[in-house]
Design an enzyme around this catalytic site. Structure first.
Site, PDB file in Angstrom:
ATOM      1  N   GLY A  25      12.845  13.755   7.860  1.00 46.01           N
ATOM      2  CA  GLY A  25      12.110  13.795   6.594  1.00 46.01           C
ATOM      3  C   GLY A  25      10.884  12.912   6.652  1.00 46.01           C
ATOM      4  NE  ARG A  51       4.466   6.946  10.454  1.00 45.78           N
ATOM      5  CZ  ARG A  51       3.683   6.446  11.394  1.00 45.78           C
ATOM      6  NH1 ARG A  51       3.138   5.258  11.243  1.00 45.78           N
ATOM      7  NH2 ARG A  51       3.417   7.124  12.484  1.00 45.78           N
ATOM      8  CG  ASP A  89       3.655  13.112  15.126  1.00 43.00           C
ATOM      9  OD1 ASP A  89       2.968  12.178  15.567  1.00 43.00           O
ATOM     10  OD2 ASP A  89       4.774  12.940  14.614  1.00 43.00           O
ATOM     11  CE  LYS A 111       1.450   9.898  11.127  1.00 46.37           C
ATOM     12  NZ  LYS A 111       1.051  10.677  12.319  1.00 46.37           N
ATOM     13  CG  ASP A 169      10.527  15.807  14.163  1.00 49.71           C
ATOM     14  OD1 ASP A 169      11.182  15.836  15.220  1.00 49.71           O
ATOM     15  OD2 ASP A 169       9.791  14.856  13.848  1.00 49.71           O
TER      16      ASP A 169
END
Length: 491
Positions: A94, A97, A266, A117, A256
């Site tokens: 999840g 942050r 990411d 983020k 993820d």
């Protein structure tokens, strides 16, 4: 009233469809305020694309938004729930942050996520502080914008705001919040969460939402959920091919971190390869080389298999038949990746049509590059610029023999030298975010407060396929120093 006028001037245009999914998929909450917000870098071209006013947002009020101290009108902040396989091990995850502020509708009618983020703790923080350090957020800004300029699908960075606070990792670090823009933050891990903890109706709602948002053409008849699996697989094949063709190593290809939109997402321990070696790993936490450069296509298939498993209840009422349908799609993924990779290598070598020997020609060059520790980017760019003798393999008899075979291959096609060079130069960048240049920019910004080094690097990265004499320093591989380059996740 003043805040409403500010938001109106900024151009926010939110319509938050994810927030209309079943409540199990998210938790509504506001960002945690910070002490002293200040914008340290802002992406004006991206703001223009989004329909936002750079003038209105590069203000103290804009800093309040980008640091999480104020929520703009129309936003509906939430932390998304998802799970994932991290280095092969399944776990609940999840947004630990991050918060999705909402979905901005651009002037062209496109829907994009606006996410903060580093915005503080959430129910998914897993004992973390929910904050981010300035260095990793600037790294994501640099690499994501470089990927965009290279023509590779990617999330992008709108702004980085310093928080005026200290966060604690191995050392004390200045805090920051990144504003990330994405086609969506739907991930393989989102479906893993649904398969594990939601019911079939909620899983179907999530699949329908993903189809509507990213693959609306699948609405017309047929097995819609099989179409979803196939379309995601094909986009991943295209994306990972593009990574491989420019020497990019993601570094943390957990499920993820596989976006169903087909974007790169990411930018933690990512980096670009210098000397060619399929076993190259930069991430400090990838001690077994799971996410090495050469493993990326296979990990893509592994992640897609996990996605397929979540869809089995929707693919076919007969479980065995559903498995067979999924296996067929995974076979298509491998075929599509292989086809795209070979087409990309042909372009990098200046080959316009297919011949049976082309794969061997490409693989032999890569073998020579590995043997001589030749720089991946420089080798292909020197070939593209007609300077084949200047590569690290220039004195090798094997390399000269390879050049002779390639020349014979070029002679069998109708296109002349100028067309060949244009094809090669458009396929092999001159400028990438070299690791030593990225570190130089981050050190100047974080340690000295000097963002000029980063701005000059970003300027060079905006036109990566052009050879500009003034940018030669950004094209050069680092001098060998015997020390392996290491990247860190920044969490």
């Amino acid at each position: 009233m003043k805040e409403n006028l500010i938001d109106l001037a900024a151009g926010w245009n939110f319509d938050n469809s994810y927030a209309r999914l079943p409540g199990d998929f998210f938790t509504r909450m506001n960002p945690a305020p910070v002490r002293s917000p200040r914008i340290v870098i802002f992406n004006e071209p991206l703001a223009l694309f989004l329909g936002l006013s750079a003038e209105a947002l590069q203000t103290p009020e804009g800093a309040e938004i980008f640091a999480g101290n104020r929520v703009p009108e129309g936003a509906d902040p939430l932390a998304q729930a998802y799970a994932g396989h991290q280095f092969g091990h399944f776990t609940m995850l999840g947004d630990g942050r991050a918060l999705l502020l909402g979905e901005q509708i651009t002037p062209r009618g496109e829907r994009v996520d606006i996410q903060l983020k580093g915005s503080g703790r959430t129910p998914y923080s897993r004992r973390g502080d929910g904050r981010a350090a300035l260095g990793p957020m600037l790294r994501e800004y640099i690499i994501s914008e470089a990927m965009h300029a290279l023509g590779i699908p990617t999330t992008r960075s709108l702004a980085v705001a310093a928080t005026g606070e200290t966060i604690y990792r191995e050392t004390d670090l200045p805090g920051a919040v990144l504003t990330r823009v994405a086609a969506s933050h739907l991930r393989v891990g989102t479906f893993e969460y649904a398969a594990q903890w939601a019911d079939e109706a909620e899983l179907r709602a999530l699949a329908d939402y993903t189809l509507e948002r990213h693959y609306p053409e699948a609405e017309a008849g047929g097995n819609r959920y099989l179409t979803l699996l196939r379309e995601v697989a094909m986009r991943q094949a295209a994306l990972i091919t593009r990574w491989m063709l420019v020497g990019f190593i993601h570094g943390v290809m957990n499920t993820d971190n596989m976006a169903l939109s087909g974007e790169t997402i990411d930018y933690g321990p990512c980096a670009f390869m210098d000397a060619y070696d399929p076993a190259t790993v930069f991430s400090s936490i990838d001690t077994q080389g799971r996410y090495a450069y050469g493993n990326q296509p296979h990990i893509g298939a592994w992640n897609l298999a996990r996605f397929a498993e979540t869809l089995l209840p929707l693919l076919h009422e007969d479980g065995e038949q559903g498995v067979k349908l999924a296996e067929d799609v995974l076979a298509e993924y491998h075929e599509e990746y292989d086809r795209r990779w070979l087409a990309g290598m042909r372009a990098k070598l200046g080959l316009f049509r297919e011949e049976p020997e082309d794969r061997a020609l490409a693989e032999e060059l890569l073998g020579l590059m590995q043997k001589h520790r030749a720089d991946y980017t420089s080798t292909f760019r020197l070939l593209a610029d007609g300077k084949a003798e200047e590569t690290a393999m220039g004195d090798s008899p094997e390399y000269r023999a390879w050049l002779t075979r390639r020349q014979a291959r070029l002679a069998r096609q109708q296109e002349g030298p100028e067309a060949v060079q244009r094809l090669m130069q458009s396929s092999s960048p001159a400028v990438i975010p070299r690791n030593h240049r990225v570190e130089e920019a981050l050190e100047a910004a974080v340690q000295d407060g000097d963002f000029g080094v980063m701005e000059r690097l970003l300027d060079a990265l905006r036109s990566p396929y052009e050879s500009v004499p003034e940018r030669t320093e950004y094209c050069t591989a680092p001098a060998a120093n015997g020390r392996p380059y290491r990247t860190f996740c920044g969490t």
